[in-house]
Design an enzyme around this catalytic site. Structure first.
Site, short mmCIF file in Angstrom:
data_model
loop_
_atom_site.label_atom_id
_atom_site.label_comp_id
_atom_site.label_asym_id
_atom_site.label_seq_id
_atom_site.Cartn_x
_atom_site.Cartn_y
_atom_site.Cartn_z
N ASP A 1 0.83 -1.20 0.00
CA ASP A 1 0.00 0.00 0.00
C ASP A 1 0.87 1.26 0.00
O ASP A 1 1.97 1.25 0.55
CB ASP A 1 -0.90 -0.03 1.25
CG ASP A 1 -2.11 0.89 1.09
OD1 ASP A 1 -2.36 1.38 -0.03
OD2 ASP A 1 -2.80 1.12 2.11
N ASN B 1 -10.58 -3.17 -5.49
CA ASN B 1 -9.83 -2.21 -6.30
C ASN B 1 -10.42 -2.04 -7.70
O ASN B 1 -10.14 -1.06 -8.39
CB ASN B 1 -8.36 -2.62 -6.46
CG ASN B 1 -7.53 -2.50 -5.20
OD1 ASN B 1 -6.54 -3.22 -5.04
ND2 ASN B 1 -7.91 -1.61 -4.29
C1 FPP Z 1 -1.98 0.25 -3.22
O1 FPP Z 1 -1.56 1.58 -3.22
C2 FPP Z 1 -1.52 -0.39 -4.43
C3 FPP Z 1 -2.35 -0.94 -5.35
C4 FPP Z 1 -3.81 -0.97 -5.22
C5 FPP Z 1 -1.79 -1.54 -6.57
C6 FPP Z 1 -0.54 -2.32 -6.35
C7 FPP Z 1 -0.07 -2.70 -7.66
C8 FPP Z 1 1.21 -2.69 -8.06
C9 FPP Z 1 2.36 -2.36 -7.17
C10 FPP Z 1 1.51 -3.04 -9.47
C11 FPP Z 1 1.35 -4.48 -9.76
C12 FPP Z 1 1.86 -4.71 -11.12
C13 FPP Z 1 2.54 -5.81 -11.48
C14 FPP Z 1 3.04 -5.89 -12.85
C15 FPP Z 1 2.79 -6.93 -10.56
P1 FPP Z 1 -2.63 2.73 -3.34
O2 FPP Z 1 -2.78 3.07 -4.78
O3 FPP Z 1 -3.89 2.33 -2.65
O4 FPP Z 1 -1.88 3.88 -2.58
P2 FPP Z 1 -2.51 4.94 -1.58
O5 FPP Z 1 -3.03 4.17 -0.40
O6 FPP Z 1 -1.33 5.78 -1.23
O7 FPP Z 1 -3.56 5.69 -2.33
#
Ligand code: FPP
Length: 229
Positions: A15, A63
């Site tokens: 996250d 998501n």
């Molecule tokens: C959470 O951070 C992250 C996600 C919902 C996506 C995670 C995905 C990746 C790291 C990419 C995966 C890709 C591959 C090719 C494996 P957030 O967006 O909720 O962050 P925030 O809490 O700061 O808003």
């Protein structure tokens, strides 16, 4: 760090990509790109330490209700790293598997996932599971429905075999980056006796040094599994 004391199976809620990007006045997609790079850094480091299985929460069922623009950006990352740049995964020599309901994904991405699973099926340096459109409640309902269709009463062992994680060692350690202290529908059945670790570090900033810190914390914990010692 002594290998025998390390967890065999760690799961990570990655996250904080969005906030990492926002701090730099960049779009959320910038954070996700940096987040993928960190997947390679952390996984290579973890498998080299001797950790047998790493399970990553890349995209939850929930998501999927994010804005289309953000989802398209994530899908493009899937296309890139599970498709044309898949060598980055292949070079780790670990078996890769995708957990979750993949029907919802565009067909070209589904093909990339299947191909990467086939290409890495015989690799033995570890198992990397990537959860996409995964939800623990959904996984449990799916398992129950399979059991009902088969008209089978379940034991702990037979139910274990209905889960996506059936081929993985017991989950011992769950790490969540980004500061929130919740599990967000991730591996709720498997984590029954896992140790939990929460850090404020945002996922793109979660370095091998931070993983060492988490593992040192894990090693110090007394794990009793409900017993007295
Ligand atoms: C959470 O951070 C992250 C996600 C919902 C996506 C995670 C995905 C990746 C790291 C990419 C995966 C890709 C591959 C090719 C494996 P957030 O967006 O909720 O962050 P925030 O809490 O700061 O808003």
């Amino acid at each position: 760090m002594q290998q025998r004391m390390l967890p065999k199976h760690i799961a990570i809620i990655m996250d904080g990509n969005g906030r990492w990007a926002k701090k730099r006045l960049q779009p959320r997609s910038f954070g996700h790109k940096k987040g993928v790079k960190n997947i390679f850094t952390i996984c290579k480091y973890a498998f080299n330490l001797g950790i047998e299985a790493v399970t990553l929460y890349a995209l939850s069922c929930e998501n999927f209700s994010r804005p289309k623009e953000e989802l398209d950006g994530l899908f493009d990352l899937f296309r890139q790293y599970f498709g044309k740049d898949k060598d980055k995964f292949l070079e780790m020599q670990v078996k890769i598997q995708f957990l979750g309901e993949r029907d919802i994904l565009p067909e070209d991405i589904r093909k990339c996932l299947t191909e990467l699973e086939h290409l890495t099926a015989a690799y033995t340096c570890g198992i990397l599971s990537i959860c996409i459109n995964y939800g623990a409640k959904q996984e449990l309902i799916r398992a129950v429905n399979i059991a009902v269709e088969r008209r089978e009463r379940q034991t702990l062992q037979s139910f274990h075999n209905l889960l996506y994680t059936k081929n993985l060692p017991e989950l011992d350690f769950v790490i969540r980056t980004g500061g929130d202290m919740r599990l967000s529908n991730f591996l709720l059945y498997q984590l029954a006796y896992a140790e939990l670790y929460f850090t404020k570090k945002l996922w793109p900033d979660f370095s091998p040094k931070e993983l060492d810190k988490a593992l040192e914390d894990f090693i110090k914990r007394e794990r009793r599994f409900g017993k007295t010692e």
